[in-house]
Design a protein around this motif. Structure first.
Motif, short mmCIF file in Angstrom:
data_model
loop_
_atom_site.label_atom_id
_atom_site.label_comp_id
_atom_site.label_asym_id
_atom_site.label_seq_id
_atom_site.Cartn_x
_atom_site.Cartn_y
_atom_site.Cartn_z
N UNK A 406 46.50 41.73 32.75
CA UNK A 406 47.58 42.70 32.82
C UNK A 406 47.12 43.92 33.62
N UNK A 407 47.95 44.45 34.52
CA UNK A 407 47.55 45.57 35.37
C UNK A 407 47.14 46.83 34.61
N UNK A 408 47.54 46.95 33.33
CA UNK A 408 47.21 48.18 32.62
C UNK A 408 45.74 48.24 32.24
N UNK A 424 41.38 44.45 45.62
CA UNK A 424 42.32 44.86 44.57
C UNK A 424 42.28 46.37 44.41
N UNK A 425 42.86 47.10 45.34
CA UNK A 425 42.76 48.57 45.33
C UNK A 425 43.48 49.23 44.16
N UNK A 426 44.44 48.55 43.57
CA UNK A 426 45.19 49.16 42.47
C UNK A 426 44.48 49.02 41.12
N UNK A 427 43.48 48.18 41.06
CA UNK A 427 42.74 47.98 39.81
C UNK A 427 41.69 49.08 39.66
N UNK A 428 41.58 49.64 38.46
CA UNK A 428 40.55 50.64 38.19
C UNK A 428 39.28 49.93 37.77
N UNK A 482 36.55 63.37 38.67
CA UNK A 482 37.52 62.61 37.90
C UNK A 482 37.90 61.28 38.53
N UNK A 483 37.32 60.95 39.68
CA UNK A 483 37.65 59.68 40.34
C UNK A 483 36.44 58.76 40.28
N UNK A 484 36.49 57.76 39.41
CA UNK A 484 35.35 56.88 39.24
C UNK A 484 35.18 55.92 40.41
N UNK A 485 36.18 55.88 41.33
CA UNK A 485 36.07 55.01 42.49
C UNK A 485 35.49 55.73 43.70
N UNK A 486 35.13 56.99 43.53
CA UNK A 486 34.53 57.76 44.61
C UNK A 486 33.07 57.32 44.77
N UNK A 487 32.66 57.03 46.03
CA UNK A 487 31.29 56.57 46.26
C UNK A 487 30.26 57.70 46.09
#
Length: 649
Positions: A406-408, A424-428, A482-487
């Motif tokens: 599920x996307x959530x 999958x850019x929308x997945x955290x 606050x952005x865990x996807x930041x390198x």
């Protein structure tokens, strides 16, 4: 998932029919009941239960009289006022020649520690029904039986087994007398991993076993003249005093050959007292699985092994076309399988479909119990993580999990983060970095040694430590603004709450991912390669899966193996061997070639060319271990460290 165990005393077992006749060493029992409970509780932190089956002599019949009681701090209390009698009864229905006050002739102690992942009502194992049947079950039913999404596996299985034949006239197939199914049939039909211990009270029969591939651990101590106790357990417990005294020197371990991996199969013990001078006896018999399709998978016979010249010519043409990174046909393949799928499926497409269904069964077709009872918000609950070794197999599982979950939900990951973000850019995605210095893990290493037992090489230890540390999910989470996807990130402490771990075990064995496969191909061509792969699959229960299950489950996590799904195995066996691997090509291209095609179809072009790197090397555990135990990597290689035993046999 459940940690299960059985301790049997007072029964003389006959087991010579299926184990070696060579003299068996006897070793002192080095742990207590409390040690065993503590080890099982780590696997099943939700609940712990103990039940006893007491067997009393019945002089009027060959069958003993049984009673089921509850064990509470070693004080026995009656679980039911009813006494279960399989011998003679008088006109009042009471068992004759029996006194409740008499000491039991034999005792079977069932222990279950539960990590509940399915169902909406809490379950405490062992389960006991009104007929005196007792069950401890460690497994998941992904197919073969029809379960509702909110149904608990153990509860369903208890009901199914309770309806089975107990007259003893047949042990497989439908009973000719009562018309009921056999217990062996019910177990053989299960699709999914399992280990079971079951007492059928009406027939005084003990059943136990493991699934056909050994995906759940079950250890056994066979009785000897010096130690007649019969034990089954999910894990090998070690007492604190034993850890302190015997595990101090890594090259001088004490003897720990008390346990063996139980060979896969279904076992049956009928307990009786006839012609035994008053002793209770039980003969252990092993049965084959009754499901014909499952037995075909166990044999691991492939339809097409050796290609002819035309097959090779077509294969080479397709290989060249598919490995063009700019091929339009590759770019046109969608990540999400749907209506745009080609009308004629390639072997890689067929495998991709089977793998996606396998991941879906292991992640979506049930209700996660823990989230329901803990009040965790769905948006912050992480039900599933992928155990990464940094290679092709894990990347495929992560990409498929993104399509199935599920996307959530967020997914915890260990490697390949950049490419997963692109696909999958929308997945955290959560990258949990687990750092550890082996020299600081003295007590932890000792603990892992008890988990890998009876495996006993430094390679087993290195793999075990890597799995144990990674499955714990405790490390650092990269974050920045606050952005865990930041390198460009800082790191904060984090512990994954995921109770389910997807693991890539079985991919290398089935798709020729090991160096020894390439060696076998050079020596024996296609037939030699097939025989080596079949050997790997037929011994994976002993060499890998029991060890891996114990190391992962010790953290209160359940390992699930999508590549070892029965349908995935069947699909791979139906694909010609030369489509699965092309070992004329170099490493990173020809090995696991079909999985590399799957990766490309998922958009994982970088992962598709990754060479094999085992978890103990990818995690650098092997390097640290070699330096610690042999002085250097070079010295370890000269000593063939991978096969050097740790324990004294």
């Amino acid at each position: 998932m459940c940690g299960i165990a059985l301790i049997v005393s007072g029964i003389r077992f006959h087991i010579s029919s299926f184990i070696s006749d060579s003299p068996r060493k006897s070793h002192k029992l080095l742990f207590t009941l409390d040690d065993l409970k503590a080890s099982l509780r780590r696997r099943g932190p939700d609940s712990l239960g103990v039940k006893k089956v007491l067997l009393h002599h019945n002089v009027s019949a060959k069958n003993p009289i049984t009673s089921v009681v509850e064990d509470d701090d070693d004080e026995v209390h009656e679980l039911q006022s009813m006494m279960l009698c399989s011998g003679n009864t008088d006109n009042s229905g009471q068992c004759d020649n029996f006194s409740v006050g008499k000491p039991a002739a034999a005792e079977l102690r069932f222990i279950g520690a539960t990590l509940q992942l399915r169902g909406i009502n809490p379950q405490v194992q062992p389960l006991v029904d009104s007929s005196g049947n007792v069950l401890v079950y460690n497994g998941e039913i992904f197919g073969g039986h029809n379960l509702a999404s909110d149904c608990n596996d153990s509860e369903f299985l208890m009901q199914a087994l309770g309806k089975c034949c107990s007259c003893g006239s047949c042990l497989t197939g439908e009973c000719v007398q009562c018309g009921k199914s056999s217990i062996a049939d019910v177990l053989s039909t299960i699709k999914g991993p399992w280990a079971i211990i079951y007492w059928q009270g009406s027939s005084n029969t003990l059943w136990f076993g493991r699934d056909a591939f050994g995906r759940r651990s079950l250890l056994v101590h066979w009785p000897t003249e010096d130690d007649p106790t019969f034990l089954l357990s999910s894990v090998s417990p070690v007492s604190p005093s034993q850890q302190e005294s015997e595990y101090e020197a890594p090259n001088g371990m004490g003897c720990l050959s008390y346990w063996e991996e139980l060979p896969c199969g279904i076992y049956h013990v009928y307990v009786n007292a006839s012609n035994t001078n008053g002793h209770l006896v039980g003969e252990i018999k092993k049965y084959e699985f009754t499901n014909s399709m499952l037995n075909e998978l166990i044999k691991w016979e492939r339809t097409s092994i050796e290609p002819n010249s035309e097959d090779l010519q077509i294969s080479r043409h397709e290989f060249s076309r598919r490995h063009d990174m700019h091929s339009p046909s590759l770019e046109a393949v969608p990540c999400e399988l749907g209506s745009t799928q080609p009308a004629i499926l390639t072997p890689a497409h067929i495998l991709l479909n089977a793998l996606k269904e396998s991941v879906l069964r292991r992640t979506s077709l049930y209700t996660i119990y823990q989230a329901m009872i803990s009040g965790i918000k769905q948006e912050s609950f992480v039900p599933v993580a992928v155990l990464f070794s940094g290679g092709l197999d894990s990347m495929i599982l992560a990409a498929l999990l993104d399509q199935c979950l599920d996307p959530i939900y967020r997914i915890s990951a260990k490697a390949g983060l950049k490419e997963l973000k692109r696909v999958a850019p929308c997945r955290r995605w959560r990258l949990v970095e687990i750092d550890a210095n082996l020299s600081d893990l003295v007590l932890e290493t000792s603990h892992v040694m008890s988990l890998i037992n009876p495996a006993n090489t430094f390679m087993d230890l290195n793999i075990g430590i890597a799995l144990w540390l990674a499955s714990g999910g405790e490390g650092c989470l990269p974050v920045a603004n606050g952005d865990e996807n930041d390198d460009n990130h800082a790191r904060i402490r984090y512990k994954s709450t995921a109770r389910i771990l997807l693991v890539g075990s079985g991919a290398d064995e089935q798709c020729a991912g090991y160096g020894r496969h390439r060696t076998s191909y050079r020596r024996g061509s296609w037939l030699g390669l097939h025989e080596e792969m079949r050997l790997d699959m037929q011994r994976i229960w002993k060499r890998n899966l029991g060890r891996d299950d114990r190391c992962i489950a010790d953290n209160g996590k359940e390992a699930r193996f999508p590549f070892l799904d029965e349908d995935v195995i069947r699909v791979l066996l139906n694909i010609p061997l030369w489509e699965v691997a092309n070992l004329d090509q170099p490493s990173g291209i020809g090995d696991k070639v079909i999985l590399r095609e799957v990766a490309k179809m998922l958009g994982l072009f970088e992962a598709a060319v990754l060479p094999k790197r085992a978890i103990q090397f990818g995690s650098r555990i092997a390097r640290e271990s070699n330096r610690k135990n042999f002085g250097s990597n070079r010295a370890a290689n000269q000593a063939s460290a991978g096969s050097v035993g740790i324990y004294k046999k």
